[in-house]
Write an enzyme that holds these catalytic residues in place. Structure first.
Site, PDB file in Angstrom:
ATOM      1  N   CYS A   1     -13.842  -4.464  -4.619  1.00 25.80           N
ATOM      2  CA  CYS A   1     -12.788  -5.481  -4.662  1.00 25.80           C
ATOM      3  C   CYS A   1     -11.630  -5.006  -5.531  1.00 25.80           C
ATOM      4  CB  CYS A   1     -13.360  -6.783  -5.216  1.00 25.80           C
ATOM      5  SG  CYS A   1     -12.094  -7.977  -5.672  1.00 25.80           S
TER       6      CYS A   1
ATOM      7  N   CYS B   1     -11.284  -7.261  -8.850  1.00 26.43           N
ATOM      8  CA  CYS B   1     -12.294  -7.366  -9.898  1.00 26.43           C
ATOM      9  C   CYS B   1     -11.877  -6.549 -11.135  1.00 26.43           C
ATOM     10  CB  CYS B   1     -13.651  -6.879  -9.383  1.00 26.43           C
ATOM     11  SG  CYS B   1     -14.599  -8.174  -8.544  1.00 26.43           S
TER      12      CYS B   1
ATOM     13  N   HIS C   1     -16.042 -12.833  -9.176  1.00 27.17           N
ATOM     14  CA  HIS C   1     -15.712 -12.592  -7.765  1.00 27.17           C
ATOM     15  C   HIS C   1     -16.328 -13.646  -6.830  1.00 27.17           C
ATOM     16  CE1 HIS C   1     -14.722  -9.912  -4.327  1.00 27.17           C
ATOM     17  NE2 HIS C   1     -15.897 -10.258  -3.828  1.00 27.17           N
TER      18      HIS C   1
ATOM     19  N   ASN D   1      -3.595 -18.779  -0.523  1.00 28.13           N
ATOM     20  CA  ASN D   1      -4.200 -18.693   0.803  1.00 28.13           C
ATOM     21  C   ASN D   1      -5.683 -18.499   0.594  1.00 28.13           C
ATOM     22  OD1 ASN D   1      -1.718 -18.754   2.193  1.00 28.13           O
ATOM     23  ND2 ASN D   1      -1.462 -16.539   1.934  1.00 28.13           N
TER      24      ASN D   1
ATOM     25  N   SER E   1      -7.035 -11.731   2.529  1.00 26.95           N
ATOM     26  CA  SER E   1      -7.770 -10.504   2.803  1.00 26.95           C
ATOM     27  C   SER E   1      -8.829 -10.199   1.750  1.00 26.95           C
ATOM     28  CB  SER E   1      -6.782  -9.343   2.934  1.00 26.95           C
ATOM     29  OG  SER E   1      -5.876  -9.344   1.856  1.00 26.95           O
TER      30      SER E   1
ATOM     31  N   HIS F   1     -12.059 -12.736  -3.488  1.00 26.45           N
ATOM     32  CA  HIS F   1     -11.913 -12.940  -4.938  1.00 26.45           C
ATOM     33  C   HIS F   1     -10.937 -14.102  -5.162  1.00 26.45           C
ATOM     34  CE1 HIS F   1     -12.389 -11.096  -9.057  1.00 26.45           C
ATOM     35  NE2 HIS F   1     -11.506 -12.070  -9.251  1.00 26.45           N
TER      36      HIS F   1
ATOM     37  N   HIS G   1      -8.038 -16.101  -5.932  1.00 22.83           N
ATOM     38  CA  HIS G   1      -6.700 -15.741  -6.410  1.00 22.83           C
ATOM     39  C   HIS G   1      -5.622 -16.507  -5.668  1.00 22.83           C
ATOM     40  CE1 HIS G   1      -6.805 -13.291  -2.745  1.00 22.83           C
ATOM     41  NE2 HIS G   1      -5.502 -13.104  -2.862  1.00 22.83           N
TER      42      HIS G   1
ATOM     43  N   GLN H   1      -0.967 -16.682  -5.396  1.00 19.66           N
ATOM     44  CA  GLN H   1       0.207 -15.838  -5.472  1.00 19.66           C
ATOM     45  C   GLN H   1       1.417 -16.624  -5.971  1.00 19.66           C
ATOM     46  OE1 GLN H   1       1.146 -13.087  -2.325  1.00 19.66           O
ATOM     47  NE2 GLN H   1      -0.670 -13.664  -1.155  1.00 19.66           N
TER      48      GLN H   1
HETATM   49  O1  LIG Z   1      -0.053 -11.409   0.595  1.00 21.39           O
HETATM   50  P1  LIG Z   1      -1.292 -11.338   1.437  1.00 21.39           P
HETATM   51  O2  LIG Z   1      -2.393 -12.238   0.960  1.00 21.39           O
HETATM   52  O3  LIG Z   1      -1.763  -9.939   1.684  1.00 21.39           O
HETATM   53  O4  LIG Z   1      -0.829 -11.867   2.874  1.00 21.39           O
HETATM   54  C1  LIG Z   1      -0.962 -13.183   3.327  1.00 21.39           C
HETATM   55  O5  LIG Z   1      -0.079 -14.087   2.656  1.00 21.39           O
HETATM   56  C2  LIG Z   1       1.317 -13.868   2.818  1.00 21.39           C
HETATM   57  C3  LIG Z   1       2.066 -14.996   2.134  1.00 21.39           C
HETATM   58  O6  LIG Z   1       1.708 -16.259   2.612  1.00 21.39           O
HETATM   59  C4  LIG Z   1       1.712 -13.757   4.306  1.00 21.39           C
HETATM   60  O7  LIG Z   1       3.044 -13.330   4.419  1.00 21.39           O
HETATM   61  C5  LIG Z   1       0.805 -12.778   5.051  1.00 21.39           C
HETATM   62  O8  LIG Z   1       1.104 -12.826   6.435  1.00 21.39           O
HETATM   63  C6  LIG Z   1      -0.655 -13.156   4.814  1.00 21.39           C
HETATM   64  O9  LIG Z   1      -1.517 -12.253   5.488  1.00 21.39           O
END
Ligand SMILES: O=P(O)(O)O[C@H]1O[C@H](CO)[C@@H](O)[C@H](O)[C@H]1O
Ligand SMILES: O=P(O)(O)O[C@H]1O[C@H](CO)[C@@H](O)[C@H](O)[C@H]1O
Lengths: 350, 350
Positions: free
Chosen positions: A52, A55, A115, A155, A163, A166, A168, A170
């Site tokens: 990861c 981590c 994690h 997300n 993806s 873990h 998290h 943004q």
């Molecule tokens: O930044 P990450 O997690 O790799 O990416 C994810 O979130 C982003 C922000 O919402 C988007 O633009 C991406 O399409 C999504 O796959």
């Protein structure tokens, strides 16, 4: 002709935050589903995963090593959508070809060093640490001259493009105020100027009076399914006080937000006994130095699941070209969410 | 500081049809992808499938038997989002709780009796039959007193929520004009009143002059990646003549549209040698009896795939809360689409 009721008849509802309508089709909930099934992500994760990139102590894709952090950890996104460099001049200009450079910073916030966790499984005091970091980041990024908006979001789940399991979130901080935030601001302002009160404050009071769509409330926050919700189990957490942003939180409010976050996300997980995917994010005052008196702290939850852990709602075709559409009514979803226990389903199996 | 160029620097572009911006991050295309993979639907379908509820002669979920049709076949959706019944009275009214009954009709159009086909694999004259039916439906539904908008669209592929591979599209005809259509109409009208010309006509002329984003054109239509495209391979087909809707098509224009539809969808399939999923739909004049002189026939294609047949773009988090975001620039996508052959990849393997 029969008298309209919103449990049987197709209808449209108006979203006053975005100044747009959605189509509600309660009679359609019975349609059979033969389409795509999502994976039900039931794997148990270890507290530490050597592969990861979030981590503690691990090396990320670009060769940088994470510190041996405990609790929350924030860093600049290695593959950000924005860059801090200022660039000059614009290539072309024409009424139908409008383009402008954009400056900004992308940050990643690990909610925990563990994690295997997700927000609903974290202790309230640990969620509070996440809120502390949101406050710091909003304040520090927002204080930069060229940052006029700070978007905090999460997300969760592979089906939401996340993806890495873990825990998290943004932050995308940038020089422009993004389109949906501008739109929300315009509508909040219209209402504020007309009524001299916050739109969301009045809305919360009316929801409390009706008591049909409230999922949970504590002394400082309310979680509800908006009257105009588009996603099947869409919800919104709104502060009871009219505050513009999370920097105004009292210590008590921080604790209350941590609590309601834990409860709402636990209820989500309990709907289908799965780690419930969603995109969630905060809408609050831009950091453009304006008065922004019309702004009122709220947090949106947009979860995609519809009928089970594997059947999601597709916002496609009609929704992309015409307007949002839902089958289950917001009142039905609120009823489901309200009735669910606030103890996480995994605890039953322990 | 460096001079801005749209191949290296993050920037925003303005979408004049929706009056909103998108964020473009060309520098981000290199980020590694560890997220969800879609299924690559490579199964070969038979020309007839006894379990398909759209094949000729089969019985649908509600017990109705399809006729033994040849070519195109249209019928009312058995699980529609709208109902034709008129209902009276509205349950509640409050500035923040606006709700109104909605009347309408949902139709399903099988493009062919052949279960194994998709638009790019159909003959041009057979696609022309689909266009004939679009014309008839738009005319007949639009002529109904209570139908003020007719949305024609297609969801293709499981990843776009399509539950049946049998080639088909849908029509949702309704009493209100949907939000995104209202918004587009307002922007077309503003431009039309200011410039006395169709926005899309001027746009097409300028794109022809620049010749950077055109994928294909014939005597009557142009297929291009809009300057403000949000989805990785988003395109738009626009009529060269300023016509309000498809009822104004000449015989020659019908043939040209069928041809460009076949070519564009073939190029899509050829990108990743897969049956390329998308939602596509027509934007044209509402059927509300208005003059609608600002309207200009166009068709949007919103395909989700990004890097391969199994890696799609997720419009989540930031995109749901802030604004659309893309990595690949519209010019890069147009370049890929332009270079691809117009002969379907499956023909190579025959
Ligand atoms: O930044 P990450 O997690 O790799 O990416 C994810 O979130 C982003 C922000 O919402 C988007 O633009 C991406 O399409 C999504 O796959
Ligand atoms: O009508 P279908 O194909 O069953 O359903 C699909 O298209 C509809 C119209 O875009 C959407 O509302 C549904 O979410 C989607 O699954």
């Amino acid at each position: 002709k029969p008298t309209f009721n919103n449990r049987d008849h197709p209808h449209r509802r108006y979203n006053p935050l975005l100044d747009e309508w959605i189509l509600v089709s309660p009679q359609r909930a019975k349609r059979p589903w033969q389409g795509q099934l999502e994976k039900n992500h039931h794997e148990i994760h270890n507290q530490y995963d050597p592969d990861c990139y979030l981590c503690a102590g691990n090396i990320r894709a670009n060769g940088i090593q994470n510190p041996y952090y405990k609790g929350v950890y924030v860093f600049d996104n290695d593959f950000g959508s924005l860059l801090q460099d200022e660039v000059g001049g614009v290539e072309e200009f024409h009424e139908l070809f409008v383009i402008k450079p954009e400056q900004g910073i992308n940050r990643v916030i690990c909610f925990s060093d563990d994690h295997s966790l997700t927000l609903p499984e974290m202790a309230i005091r640990d969620i509070q640490e996440v809120i502390d970091v949101w406050q710091d980041e909003y304040t520090n990024l927002g204080a930069l001259d060229y940052i006029n908006h700070v978007q905090i979001f999460e997300n969760k789940g592979a089906v939401m493009g996340c993806s890495n399991p873990h825990p998290h979130g943004q932050i995308w901080a940038q020089s422009s105020i993004p389109s949906l935030v501008v739109r929300t601001g315009i509508n909040l302002k219209k209402y504020f100027e007309k009524n001299k009160r916050s739109l969301l404050q009045d809305y919360v009071l009316e929801e409390q009076r009706k008591n049909e769509r409230i999922v949970w409330e504590n002394s400082d926050f309310i979680a509800l399914v908006p009257f105009w919700a588009t996603w099947p189990y869409e919800t919104m957490i709104v502060s009871k006080r009219h505050i513009k942003s999370l920097v105004e939180f009292t210590e008590q409010e921080k604790k209350s937000l941590a609590e309601i976050l834990k409860i709402l996300t636990t209820k989500y997980d309990n709907i289908f006994e799965t780690s419930f995917p969603y995109s969630a994010g905060i809408h609050q005052a831009p950091t453009d130095g304006g008065l922004n008196a019309e702004w009122h702290f709220h947090m949106h939850f947009y979860p995609p699941l519809l009928r089970s852990a594997t059947v999601k709602k597709f916002m496609v075709g009609y929704e992309m070209l015409a307007e949002g559409q839902r089958d289950l009514t917001p009142e039905q979803s609120a009823e489901v969410l309200k009735r669910l226990p606030i103890d996480h389903y995994k605890n039953k199996h322990k």
